[in-house]
Design a protein around this motif. Sequence first.
Motif, short mmCIF file in Angstrom:
data_model
loop_
_atom_site.label_atom_id
_atom_site.label_comp_id
_atom_site.label_asym_id
_atom_site.label_seq_id
_atom_site.Cartn_x
_atom_site.Cartn_y
_atom_site.Cartn_z
N ALA A 1 0.84 -1.21 0.00
CA ALA A 1 0.00 0.00 0.00
C ALA A 1 0.87 1.26 0.00
CB ALA A 1 -0.94 0.00 1.20
N VAL A 2 1.97 1.23 0.75
CA VAL A 2 2.90 2.37 0.79
C VAL A 2 3.52 2.58 -0.59
CG1 VAL A 2 5.05 3.26 1.77
CG2 VAL A 2 3.37 2.15 3.25
N ARG A 3 3.96 1.50 -1.21
CA ARG A 3 4.58 1.62 -2.54
C ARG A 3 3.58 2.23 -3.54
NH1 ARG A 3 6.38 -3.72 -1.41
NH2 ARG A 3 8.51 -3.68 -0.66
N THR A 4 2.34 1.76 -3.48
CA THR A 4 1.31 2.31 -4.37
C THR A 4 1.10 3.79 -4.08
OG1 THR A 4 0.22 0.16 -4.57
CG2 THR A 4 -1.10 2.11 -5.08
N HIS A 5 1.04 4.15 -2.81
CA HIS A 5 0.87 5.56 -2.40
C HIS A 5 2.00 6.42 -2.97
CE1 HIS A 5 0.22 9.06 0.14
NE2 HIS A 5 1.39 8.89 0.71
N PHE A 6 3.22 5.92 -2.93
CA PHE A 6 4.36 6.69 -3.41
C PHE A 6 4.34 6.87 -4.93
CE2 PHE A 6 7.32 5.56 0.41
CZ PHE A 6 6.68 6.51 1.18
N THR A 7 3.62 6.00 -5.66
CA THR A 7 3.55 6.13 -7.12
C THR A 7 2.41 7.02 -7.59
OG1 THR A 7 2.16 4.17 -7.45
CG2 THR A 7 4.57 3.83 -7.43
N VAL A 8 1.51 7.39 -6.69
CA VAL A 8 0.40 8.28 -7.06
C VAL A 8 0.99 9.64 -7.42
CG1 VAL A 8 -1.65 9.46 -6.16
CG2 VAL A 8 -1.24 7.05 -5.58
N PRO A 9 0.69 10.16 -8.61
CA PRO A 9 1.26 11.45 -9.01
C PRO A 9 1.03 12.57 -7.99
CG PRO A 9 0.24 10.40 -10.90
CD PRO A 9 -0.11 9.57 -9.69
N ALA A 10 -0.12 12.58 -7.34
CA ALA A 10 -0.41 13.63 -6.35
C ALA A 10 0.52 13.54 -5.15
CB ALA A 10 -1.87 13.55 -5.91
N SER A 11 1.03 12.35 -4.84
CA SER A 11 1.98 12.23 -3.73
C SER A 11 3.30 12.91 -4.07
CB SER A 11 2.23 10.76 -3.39
OG SER A 11 1.07 10.18 -2.81
N GLY A 12 3.76 12.73 -5.30
CA GLY A 12 4.98 13.40 -5.74
C GLY A 12 4.78 14.91 -5.77
N GLU A 13 3.61 15.34 -6.21
CA GLU A 13 3.31 16.77 -6.25
C GLU A 13 3.28 17.35 -4.83
OE1 GLU A 13 2.56 20.53 -7.68
OE2 GLU A 13 3.32 18.76 -8.70
N PHE A 14 2.74 16.59 -3.88
CA PHE A 14 2.74 17.03 -2.47
C PHE A 14 4.17 17.28 -1.99
CE2 PHE A 14 3.63 15.31 1.79
CZ PHE A 14 3.12 16.35 2.55
#
Length: 99
Positions: A61-74
């Motif tokens: 779940a963490v790995r998936t969260h880190f790949t979400v584009p909005a996470s990188g934008e955050f």
Amino acid sequence: MIIILGSVQMAPGQRDAAIAVGLEHCARSRAEPGCLSHDCHVDAADPDKLVFVERWADMAAVRTHFTVPASGEFVRRMAALASAPPQMALYDATERPVG
């Protein structure tokens, strides 16, 4: 369970903007699969420091969260409001009953 602890020292005059970015990220993250909690706090000892406490079901779940584009934008948005690079640590934890 995976626990993530993060913090960011906000640049002078950026407190309100940083809190808004943090709260937006928390609300979005809570809707992701595997997110058990995702919270943003102001450090009681340093009102210009935000602390993030996250609990995830597992590392997938963490790995998936880190790949979400909005996470990188955050991360990019928060870094622009910070006076120092944001800090983050991940922990593999087992919840134990109290008592």
